[in-house]
Scaffold this active site. Structure first.
Site, PDB file in Angstrom:
ATOM      1  N   HIS A 182      18.592 -10.011 -10.772  1.00  0.00           N
ATOM      2  CA  HIS A 182      19.708 -10.892 -10.431  1.00  0.00           C
ATOM      3  C   HIS A 182      19.750 -11.132  -8.925  1.00  0.00           C
ATOM      4  CE1 HIS A 182      21.329  -6.926  -9.492  1.00  0.00           C
ATOM      5  NE2 HIS A 182      22.265  -7.517  -8.763  1.00  0.00           N
ATOM      6  N   ASP A 224      22.945 -11.648  -6.016  1.00  0.00           N
ATOM      7  CA  ASP A 224      24.355 -11.259  -5.950  1.00  0.00           C
ATOM      8  C   ASP A 224      25.286 -12.470  -5.936  1.00  0.00           C
ATOM      9  OD1 ASP A 224      23.813  -8.540  -5.880  1.00  0.00           O
ATOM     10  OD2 ASP A 224      23.688  -8.477  -3.688  1.00  0.00           O
ATOM     11  N   HIS A 228      16.855  -9.107  -7.195  1.00  0.00           N
ATOM     12  CA  HIS A 228      16.574  -7.684  -7.073  1.00  0.00           C
ATOM     13  C   HIS A 228      16.991  -6.948  -8.339  1.00  0.00           C
ATOM     14  CE1 HIS A 228      20.633  -8.338  -5.406  1.00  0.00           C
ATOM     15  NE2 HIS A 228      20.927  -7.127  -5.831  1.00  0.00           N
ATOM     16  N   ARG A 279      27.333  -1.497   1.141  1.00  0.00           N
ATOM     17  CA  ARG A 279      26.736  -2.847   1.176  1.00  0.00           C
ATOM     18  C   ARG A 279      27.668  -3.813   1.884  1.00  0.00           C
ATOM     19  NH1 ARG A 279      25.119  -5.737  -4.366  1.00  0.00           N
ATOM     20  NH2 ARG A 279      27.372  -5.884  -4.543  1.00  0.00           N
TER      21      ARG A 279
END
Length: 273
Positions: free
Chosen positions: A96, A98, A252, A267
């Site tokens: 996917h 983000d 990723h 993150r």
């Protein structure tokens, strides 16, 4: 600063820079942006980043906004997401990009490892520019005419919200705020200008203007391009590792093989200026 390419297609490891040192980062800022555009994901080892320092690093690559994903924000730094897992129910062990269900998905992300398992928990990235380039010209021309619906309501992400708020209010407010959104099937990258396959198996739910059967087949074909090994890089995390990636040009996959060990990451999403 030294750069070592991990694969010919994607991914480079950078040494000789302290990312907590603003002067060093500022001096290399243009080089870092160029490397990210060219290599799509860049890695650093043995860093010590406070949440504030990580935000400053992310700002080298673009604008940083408060957390808007389904993960919780750091209690002292609203721009930092907390990714804490024991290798179960992560919802990220699938290829996917983000937040493609947002009107303007993040242009990139900066992920910092605080605690990682002794083994397992690697992350893989795939170049979706290489994926597009692999298609024949007729298919490329056809795909450029199409758009697709993206929706955040993958089962694992709904479950994540339910764990955070059993009342269901967080789920209802998120569902109201983020309705399914239409995105191009092929995205022209805003920095490099290179076309990118912008379809993923986690968030892309339907190709517009085709039958359901055609939609299922196209999503399977296009999202499956991320699985080609020659277009991938795999990174083994250590405490203090940092990855910065181009969220528009790559997909990723967070490998989910480390239960019951814990993994704790910070993150920061990077937006276009």
């Amino acid at each position: 600063m030294h750069v070592e390419h991990i694969t010919p297609c994607i991914g480079s490891e950078i040494t000789g820079i302290d990312l907590s040192d603003q002067a060093q980062v500022k001096a290399q800022a243009e080089n870092l942006r160029t490397l990210l555009a060219e290599r799509q994901v860049i890695f650093f080892r043995d860093q010590e980043l406070s949440p504030a320092a990580q935000v400053r690093l992310a700002q080298v690559f673009g604008r940083v906004d408060p957390v808007s994903s389904t993960f919780p924000a750091h209690p002292e730094e609203p721009h930092v997401e907390l990714l804490i897992s024991q290798g179960t129910r992560t919802g990220t062990d699938i290829w996917h990009a983000d937040l493609t269900w947002q009107k303007s998905p993040p242009a990139g992300a900066c992920l910092y490892a605080l605690d990682v398992p002794d083994t397992g928990g690697d992350t893989m990235w795939a170049s979706m520019t290489a994926a597009y380039a692999s298609l024949n010209e007729d298919m490329q021309a056809y795909l450029r005419k199409l758009s697709a619906l993206h929706n955040w309501e993958a089962p694992a992400l709904r479950a994540n919200l339910a764990r955070r708020d059993p009342t269901g209010e967080l789920y209802r407010s998120t569902r109201q705020k983020y309705v399914p959104i239409e995105q191009p099937v092929v995205l022209d990258h805003p920095v490099t200008g290179k076309p990118v396959v912008f379809v993923n198996s986690l968030y892309t739910t339907h190709i517009q203007g085709v039958t359901n059967d055609e939609s299922v087949a196209l999503i399977s074909l296009l999202s499956g391009l991320a699985k080609v090994p020659e277009w991938q890089v795999r990174f083994r995390w250590r405490k203090g590792s940092v990855a910065v990636w181009d969220n528009l040009a790559t997909q990723h996959y967070a490998i989910n093989d480390y239960h019951p060990a814990a993994r704790r990451m910070h993150r920061v999403a990077i937006r276009r200026e």
